[in-house]
Write an enzyme that holds these catalytic residues in place. Structure first.
Site, mmCIF file in Angstrom:
data_model
loop_
_atom_site.group_PDB
_atom_site.id
_atom_site.type_symbol
_atom_site.label_atom_id
_atom_site.label_comp_id
_atom_site.label_asym_id
_atom_site.label_seq_id
_atom_site.Cartn_x
_atom_site.Cartn_y
_atom_site.Cartn_z
ATOM 1 N N ASP A 90 0.825 -1.203 0.000
ATOM 2 C CA ASP A 90 0.000 0.000 0.000
ATOM 3 C C ASP A 90 0.865 1.262 0.000
ATOM 4 O OD1 ASP A 90 -2.620 0.958 -0.055
ATOM 5 O OD2 ASP A 90 -2.729 1.190 2.116
ATOM 6 N N ASP A 136 1.714 5.055 -5.397
ATOM 7 C CA ASP A 136 1.190 6.343 -4.946
ATOM 8 C C ASP A 136 1.996 7.465 -5.578
ATOM 9 O OD1 ASP A 136 0.169 8.558 -3.731
ATOM 10 O OD2 ASP A 136 0.336 7.803 -1.675
#
Length: 287
Positions: free
Chosen positions: A84, A105
């Site tokens: 993540d 990200d």
């Protein structure tokens, strides 16, 4: 055996329910989440941030822990292992380590750079059967070292990013990492509807899934959210269970300091949260 989240997310988007991504922070977290998913007959995603991964000993160790625990528990439901909020190089390393899903990200980069790197990662993920999530905008707040200003996603940019070969897109719509403040204005469901239209069926992801009112979550799922991330709620439940253990003086009982006894209430609390979330998201009995 770990699986890609690609199929489970596509099925969730089509069926208008959501898969829970529950962040793991140590071996006990993995056990509790897998027990809950198996009990609810639900596909599940084990998520880990870069800092949590480092804490647990690195990518290979986390992968081994997840696979070993799933095997020892006799888990039969689909389980994806997801990195993540990671940078480009860390995503490549996770693919090489055997993770089945990664989130790049690039939300703080110029959009053109985010787009370019997503295209490159999509090729690498496709070659290895790995799911790819990307992000636009940035949820406010901080969780596990991840912070953001609350910038909301642009629907047109979401549409462009969706064409790079992504499995799922996390678009900021007013959601927050961590606990929600009393003056929170809620999810921008109008923006979500525009993003759903722009991405043409690509599964959408809601970060900061702890503490959002249930009616709002249900509406978000109806409007394309197929994956919801939960971490803070499990951490709070674990902390409260430990506080109660010590407040009751159970640590003073014979062998009450033994970790297998001391941590058991916390694990039960996490498992209860995960089971409730799975049922609420609509992903129970989907295997």
């Amino acid at each position: 055996m770990l699986v890609s989240s690609r199929e489970m997310l596509a099925e969730a988007a089509h069926g208008k329910y959501a898969i829970g991504q529950f962040n793991i922070n140590n071996l006990e977290w993995i056990r509790a989440i897998l027990n809950a998913a198996q009990a609810e007959d639900a596909p599940v995603i084990l998520g880990v941030t870069e800092s949590a991964c480092a804490y647990m000993g690195g990518l290979q160790t986390v992968k081994a822990m997840a696979c070993g625990m799933a095997a020892s528990l006799g888990v039969t439901v689909p389980v994806a292992l997801h990195l993540d909020h990671a940078g480009y190089e860390m995503c490549l390393m996770a693919i090489g380590a055997g993770f089945t899903s990664v989130m790049f990200d690039g939300s703080k980069m110029p959009f053109a750079e985010n787009l370019r790197l997503c295209r490159r990662l999509a090729r690498a993920c496709g070659e290895n059967g790995v799911a790819l999530e990307a992000e636009l905008g940035s949820p406010a707040g901080e969780e596990d070292g991840i912070s953001g200003s609350g910038e909301r996603a642009d629907p047109a940019q979401c549409g462009e990013l969706a064409q790079t070969g992504l499995t799922a897109l996390a678009a900021s719509i007013g959601n927050i990492h961590g606990e929600y403040p009393p003056d929170w204005q809620g999810l921008d469901l109008g923006l979500l509807a525009k993003i759903k239209s722009a991405v043409a069926g690509l599964p959408l992801v809601l970060h900061g899934g702890s503490g959002i009112p249930e009616a709002m979550v249900k509406t978000a799922i109806e409007n394309g959210i197929a994956k919801i991330n939960v971490n803070t709620e499990c951490q709070i439940a674990f902390a409260h269970a430990l506080q109660e253990y010590f407040a009751a003086g159970r640590h003073k009982a014979p062998k009450g300091y033994n970790l297998q006894k001391l941590l058991r209430p916390g694990l039960a609390a996490i498992e209860e949260v995960v089971r409730k979330k799975i049922r609420f998201f609509g992903s129970a009995h989907r295997c």
